[in-house]
Design a protein around this motif. Structure first.
Motif: not given
Ligand code: MG
Ligand code: ATP
Length: 224
Positions: A44-46, A165-168
């Motif tokens: 996901k973050s990638t 937004a990555d796990e905000p």
């Molecule tokens: Mg991640």
């Protein structure tokens, strides 16, 4: 607005290689609110880093508006990153030596906005996220929820079309997380495109579309 065509990402670790994304393809239309969900380590973050041009894919093509991002030189990529995206991370990522106000002003200085205008806009944005009484505080003097609201104000400083937004809310208690989600929902209503990574099913249900990632592959999509 965004089209990913068979995007791959391999991390080269010298003697081994980690294949984090295998040929992921999908589109995001302007004005959508998309949630990206999936287990830890699924990519996901990638994927977010590639969409936000913080990192380059190792295969496939990424189109943003009329640009083929994968074919552009670094300098042009940086310009597009600064003018199109606002980033919100799980760990806030504020500069510890800068006040709330200075953190919000910083992206505008990269974009060449004049000092007085930067200051005025930063004050307005901090007011918008309910922090007009905390402008000169350093991040360490702010609660987690307040730090994340500064990060949101900063993400909005260059009037981005797209918020990533990555796990905000990942580092926030439920009530403070809800404040952050309320701000994102408002932004979406005002026309901003939002892409948010979340582990939380209830948050996923707030989005118009959920993209599920498993082992670096698009496993399923749910539209509401
Ligand atoms: Mg991640
Ligand atoms: N810089 C890197 N170098 C090597 N491997 C990496 C790097 N960044 C991520 N990976 C690997 O790529 C895979 C995907 O990582 P990623 O950070 O995208 O997962 P994620 O879905 O965001 O997970 P989480 O929910 O835990 O944040 C993982 O196996 C991870 O170990």
């Amino acid at each position: 607005m965004i089209r990913l065509d068979k995007i791959q990402k391999k991390y080269d670790l010298g003697d081994t290689e980690v294949a984090a994304l295998h040929e992921v393809s999908f589109e995001i239309t302007a004005g959508e609110f998309v949630a990206i969900m999936g287990p830890s380590g699924s990519g996901k973050s990638t994927l977010m880093n590639i969409i936000g041009i913080l990192d380059n894919a190792t295969g496939g093509t990424y189109y943003l508006e009329d640009y083929d991002i994968t074919a552009l030189p670094d300098k042009e990529q940086a310009r597009i990153r600064n003018t199109h995206f606002g980033f919100i991370f799980q760990s806030f990522n504020l500069f510890p030596e800068l006040s709330a106000m200075e953190n919000v002003m910083l992206p505008m200085s990269y974009a060449g906005v004049a000092y007085n205008e930067r200051k005025k806009r930063a004050a307005e944005l901090l007011d918008q996220v309910g922090l007009s009484h905390r402008m000169s505080h350093l991040p360490t003097m702010l609660s987690g929820g307040e730090q994340q609201r500064v990060a949101i104000a900063r993400a909005l400083s260059n009037k981005p079309n797209l918020i990533l937004a990555d796990e905000p809310t990942g580092n926030l208690p439920t009530d403070k997380g809800q404040e952050v989600l309320d701000i994102l929902t408002d932004l979406h209503k005002q026309g901003t495109t939002i892409v948010m990574v979340t582990h939380n099913d209830a948050q996923g249900e707030m989005a118009q579309r959920v993209i599920n990632i498993r082992d670096g592959l698009l496993a399923s999509e749910v539209r509401r």
